[in-house]
Design a protein around this motif. Structure first.
Motif, mmCIF file in Angstrom:
data_model
loop_
_atom_site.group_PDB
_atom_site.id
_atom_site.type_symbol
_atom_site.label_atom_id
_atom_site.label_comp_id
_atom_site.label_asym_id
_atom_site.label_seq_id
_atom_site.Cartn_x
_atom_site.Cartn_y
_atom_site.Cartn_z
ATOM 1 N N THR A 20 -92.500 8.022 -47.064
ATOM 2 C CA THR A 20 -91.473 7.929 -46.020
ATOM 3 C C THR A 20 -90.252 8.770 -46.360
ATOM 4 O O THR A 20 -89.804 9.595 -45.546
ATOM 5 N N ASP A 36 -93.665 8.209 -38.326
ATOM 6 C CA ASP A 36 -94.133 7.202 -39.271
ATOM 7 C C ASP A 36 -95.246 6.398 -38.595
ATOM 8 O O ASP A 36 -94.971 5.478 -37.825
ATOM 9 N N GLU A 130 -96.749 10.946 -41.173
ATOM 10 C CA GLU A 130 -96.963 10.170 -42.394
ATOM 11 C C GLU A 130 -97.911 9.004 -42.117
ATOM 12 O O GLU A 130 -97.763 8.321 -41.108
#
Ligand code: DC
Length: 231
Positions: A20, A36, A130
């Motif tokens: 992150t 994310d 991610e």
């Protein structure tokens, strides 16, 4: 030649490997968006808990997903997740939500629902994604792929520091949860956590943030210059 403007970058790895923090910095340095995808799984987990749905009740999960509207919005440079009209961002980072997210993420109905959503977001490129299966399943064609890792102990310490105040868990409990989640995430049948064959692996155990970012930027630069990308 492709410029750094055109890339899609994926960053996979276990919890606490630095994904992150590094994804955010990398995206900022390149002027890219940052997504994310763990937050999406946590969003599904949040709604499943809210509706009292068991993690293995595929029928109920499927129905719930068909009615679900998850979307990201950028506010003051911060990524916020909305479920319908509700901003649920601040409700997602609890140990309970992490475990439920890991459990529902093993269900194919949930993964296929989020697969479409993630690919839609990726259409524009110039994004750092991610997650756990970004380079293997969601964007196998991504130009730059990273797989970040670190020892379980250092990952637990990082998570523990990050959660300080927000949870009553001890460091030992955080480490136990991390090992449990790693096991769930890497042994599930669908899209398990693993490095893509063409991912650049970086072990962040002994690296500072600056050292890790420099390594990543060098890889991005090299790939942006790689003539093979023009084929
Ligand atoms: O990155 P995170 O801790 O917020 O992710 C929460 C859980 O979601 C993680 O244990 C596994 C799952 N996940 C996944 O299966 N695939 C992704 N791309 C991202 C997260």
């Amino acid at each position: 030649m492709k410029s750094e403007q055109d890339l899609l970058i994926t960053i996979d790895g276990p919890a606490g490997a630095g994904k992150t923090t590094l994804s955010k910095i990398l995206a900022e340095r390149l002027g890219y968006r940052y997504i994310d995808t763990g937050a999406l799984y946590r969003g599904v987990a949040f709604e499943a808990i809210h509706h009292g749905i068991a993690s293995d009740d595929d029928q109920a999960l499927k129905e719930m997903c068909s009615r679900l509207s998850l979307r990201f919005e950028l506010m003051d440079k911060q990524l916020r997740l909305y479920s319908g009209e509700k901003d649920i961002t601040d409700l997602l980072r609890t140990p309970e939500m992490a475990m439920k997210a890991s459990a529902v993420s093993a269900r194919p109905v949930v993964r296929s629902f989020l697969l479409d959503l993630q690919r839609e977001i990726g259409l524009e490129k110039r994004v750092v994604f991610e997650g756990r299966d970004m380079g293997t399943v969601v964007f196998p064609e991504a130009e730059v792929k990273f797989f970040l890792d670190a020892s379980p102990h250092i990952r637990a310490i990082r998570r523990f520091k990050e959660m300080k105040g927000a949870s009553s868990q001890t460091l030992e409990e955080v480490e136990r949860d991390i090992i449990q989640r790693d096991r769930n995430d890497s042994t599930r049948a669908v899209a398990p956590l693993k490095a893509a064959d063409d991912a650049v692996r970086i072990d962040t155990t002994e690296l500072t943030l600056d050292e890790a970012i420099e390594k990543m930027l060098k890889v991005v630069e090299k790939n942006a210059r790689n003539p093979k990308l023009n084929e």
